[in-house]
Design a protein around this motif. Structure first.
Motif, PDB file in Angstrom:
ATOM      1  N   UNK A  96       0.828  -1.205   0.000  1.00 57.49           N
ATOM      2  CA  UNK A  96       0.000   0.000   0.000  1.00 57.49           C
ATOM      3  C   UNK A  96       0.863   1.256   0.000  1.00 57.49           C
ATOM      4  N   UNK A  97       0.294   2.304  -0.554  1.00 58.73           N
ATOM      5  CA  UNK A  97       0.970   3.596  -0.600  1.00 58.73           C
ATOM      6  C   UNK A  97       0.907   4.257   0.768  1.00 58.73           C
ATOM      7  N   UNK A  98       2.047   4.738   1.248  1.00 57.80           N
ATOM      8  CA  UNK A  98       2.120   5.305   2.597  1.00 57.80           C
ATOM      9  C   UNK A  98       1.334   6.601   2.724  1.00 57.80           C
ATOM     10  N   UNK A  99       1.249   7.379   1.647  1.00 56.21           N
ATOM     11  CA  UNK A  99       0.588   8.686   1.725  1.00 56.21           C
ATOM     12  C   UNK A  99      -0.929   8.563   1.675  1.00 56.21           C
ATOM     13  N   UNK A 100      -1.441   7.865   0.685  1.00 51.43           N
ATOM     14  CA  UNK A 100      -2.892   7.819   0.458  1.00 51.43           C
ATOM     15  C   UNK A 100      -3.557   6.584   1.034  1.00 51.43           C
ATOM     16  N   UNK A 101      -2.772   5.561   1.361  1.00 49.64           N
ATOM     17  CA  UNK A 101      -3.348   4.314   1.840  1.00 49.64           C
ATOM     18  C   UNK A 101      -3.908   3.436   0.738  1.00 49.64           C
ATOM     19  N   UNK A 102      -3.785   3.878  -0.510  1.00 54.81           N
ATOM     20  CA  UNK A 102      -4.257   3.080  -1.639  1.00 54.81           C
ATOM     21  C   UNK A 102      -3.291   1.934  -1.924  1.00 54.81           C
ATOM     22  N   UNK A 103      -3.750   0.882  -2.586  1.00 50.04           N
ATOM     23  CA  UNK A 103      -2.819  -0.152  -3.046  1.00 50.04           C
ATOM     24  C   UNK A 103      -1.731   0.460  -3.915  1.00 50.04           C
ATOM     25  N   UNK A 104      -0.522  -0.102  -3.844  1.00 48.62           N
ATOM     26  CA  UNK A 104       0.558   0.394  -4.679  1.00 48.62           C
ATOM     27  C   UNK A 104       0.685  -0.466  -5.942  1.00 48.62           C
TER      28      UNK A 104
END
Length: 554
Positions: A96-104
């Motif tokens: 997951x993306x640390x900034x948005x919490x979306x999957x990376x």
């Protein structure tokens, strides 16, 4: 007697149970208040045998054993929970993306693989969208990365609201997102979602008192396009990227669907750019120089550096045969720096030979908008300390896309401070002539050859030339005409008030060695003959070209 024994035994058992319960409770109390740690630490800090003996007895007591078991158990539970938490965090960070919490990207490709596999089992189709925010770098530069990151989080939340639960929205990198839509058998449904994503991007964002407008471009591809041709996840992402590129060049704030023909053209374009980059590294590119003349005095006032490609198979190629391929591409920066460096080297060479020649070089709009442009220019000037900065003039085409006019104006101002000149090239051919002229601190205007070529026959072109010269006079700027090929054009330009020109009437673009030979001939030609002012038998003026084989400039 037996009943008494039974009663005695039950009392003993009850007392033992109470003792055990008491020990456990006491151990819990000691554990809670960390009594054993205090006793142990106290004994270590006081050298008293009796006290140590008491402490040892306590430590060896059943209470301590119970306390030790409880403490070890609570520690192991705490460590296990901490380990599980860390493992969860690591798993979250890896997917997951640390900034948005979306999957990376990792998780996106995994889910994309699963979605692709499902299409082979069920007669269905999936779609992949790559979403790129338009000109987001300007927001980061002007408002700071902190606000930029908050905007990304706002947009991530908006994307989540648009995408269905079973679908995936991910952040690939920077300002680029991607969406995987399951069961996209109906193309209209996917396009409707794409339009909703564009709409939610374009809704103004209020942040710290700023109304921030953001737009996006989307590239869309469907799978499977060809049931016989299975694609890996990264190949599918590449297809969406190609469609995204098409959306960008179409005008941004729109979506584009991948198709095979566009992919083929983009692949050829990519290959051609790679070949041009290789040409730079292999020293296949050369600069040719076209003289710039004062039509009143007949003196050389400068030269324009024009790129030529000595192609090993196709021969000498002019700029119109390959430069359009690198326009608005990062390769134009590398090429522009190569031109500047080689032009300065040639100025240095001519200066040592006694020729003080001012050289103009063309730079792309993308190049001059780089944050380190002035720093890089200064580094090239430092390589040739004996070359005066005012011997170099930068030309930016008026048709170039300058997205940050204030930033470009500031960059040009710094260039002028260094001593480097600046000119507006191809003036009048774009839609922003007056805006550029008013906003950018230019020192020279160049009339495009397309107006000069037909100005004697086309009243509209003649009006354009008159208007540009008049406009230059209003702004107190000199003007130079490109593409002058006849004496009649020269006389008309002089009549209109334009004294500077370049074109085939004087010389085509020449290699550095040929330019020196031409210069020697030009300097030893009488002024009247240089400018073609020779009387014919009828008393009129005639013009004899200095070059024997007329050839239009590229």
């Amino acid at each position: 007697m037996i009943s008494l024994l039974k009663r005695s035994n039950s009392l003993e058992i009850r007392e033992c149970l109470f003792a055990i319960i008491g020990i456990v409770l006491l151990g819990l109390s000691f554990s809670y208040f960390e009594a054993f740690e205090y006793l142990y630490n106290f004994s270590r800090s006081h050298e008293n045998w009796e006290l140590d003996e008491i402490i040892i007895i306590l430590l060896m007591s059943p209470i301590f054993l119970v306390w030790l078991v409880i403490k070890r158990w609570t520690q192991s539970v705490r460590e296990m929970n901490l380990r599980l938490k860390r493992e969860h965090q690591l798993a979250q960070q890896s997917t997951h993306d640390a900034l948005t919490g979306l999957p990376n990207r990792v998780l996106l490709e995994d889910r994309l693989n699963i979605a692709q596999s499902s299409t082979s089992r069920v007669d269905s189709q999936i779609s992949l969208m790559v979403i790129d925010l338009d000109d987001f770098k300007l927001i980061n530069d002007e408002l700071g990365t902190s606000i930029g990151n908050r905007i990304l989080c706002v947009l991530a939340d908006r994307f989540r609201a648009v995408i269905k639960t079973q679908d995936t929205i991910a952040r690939l990198s920077g300002d680029e997102f991607a969406a995987v839509l399951w069961d996209s058998s109906l193309e209209d449904s996917s396009l409707s979602i794409a339009q909703r994503l564009l709409d939610c991007c374009s809704e103004p964002i209020l942040m710290d008192g700023f109304h921030i407008n953001v737009t996006a471009s989307i590239g869309i591809t469907f799978y499977p396009l060809d049931p016989k041709n299975a694609l890996a996840a990264d190949q599918l992402i590449r297809q969406a990227d190609q469609a995204l590129y098409q959306a960008k060049i179409t005008g941004k704030n729109c979506y584009s669907i991948y198709d095979t023909e566009n992919a083929r053209q983009l692949s050829e374009l990519h290959s051609y750019r790679k070949r041009i980059e290789l040409a730079v590294d292999r020293h296949e590119l050369h600069l040719h120089y076209q003289p710039q003349i004062n039509m009143t005095t007949g003196l050389l006032v400068g030269a324009e550096a024009l790129v030529r490609w000595q192609h090993p198979e196709r021969g000498l190629l002019g700029p119109n045969q390959f430069l359009h391929v690198v326009e608005d591409h990062s390769l134009s920066i590398k090429l522009g720096e190569w031109v500047i460096e080689n032009a300065l080297s040639q100025i240095h060479h001519w200066s040592k030979a006694g020729h003080q020649i001012k050289v103009s070089v063309n730079i792309s709009a993308l190049h001059i908008q780089q944050g380190n442009f002035v720093e890089r220019l200064q580094s090239f000037l430092n390589q040739f300390p004996d070359v005066a900065a005012n011997k170099l003039q930068l030309e930016i085409t008026e048709t170039g896309s300058l997205e940050d006019l204030n930033g470009v104006a500031a960059t040009i101002g710094e260039c002028l401070t260094l001593g480097v000149g600046f000119a507006l090239d191809d003036f009048g051919t774009g839609y922003s002539s007056l805006t550029y002229l008013q906003s950018l601190p230019s020192q020279l205007i160049k009339i495009d050859r397309s107006f000069v070529r037909d100005m004697l026959d086309d009243p509209n072109d003649l009006r354009m030339v008159k208007g540009i010269i008049s406009l230059a006079r209003t702004f107190d700027l000199p003007v130079i005409a490109e593409g002058v090929e006849s004496y009649a054009q020269q006389e008309k330009l002089l009549e209109l008030g334009c004294e500077l020109a370049q074109g085939f009437i004087y010389s085509k673009a020449l290699s550095a060695n040929d330019f020196e030979s031409w210069l020697s001939t030009w300097n030893h030609t009488p002024r009247v003959q240089r400018l073609g002012k020779k009387k014919d038998n009828k008393g009129g003026a005639s013009f004899t070209p200095l070059l024997s084989s007329p050839e239009r400039l590229c």
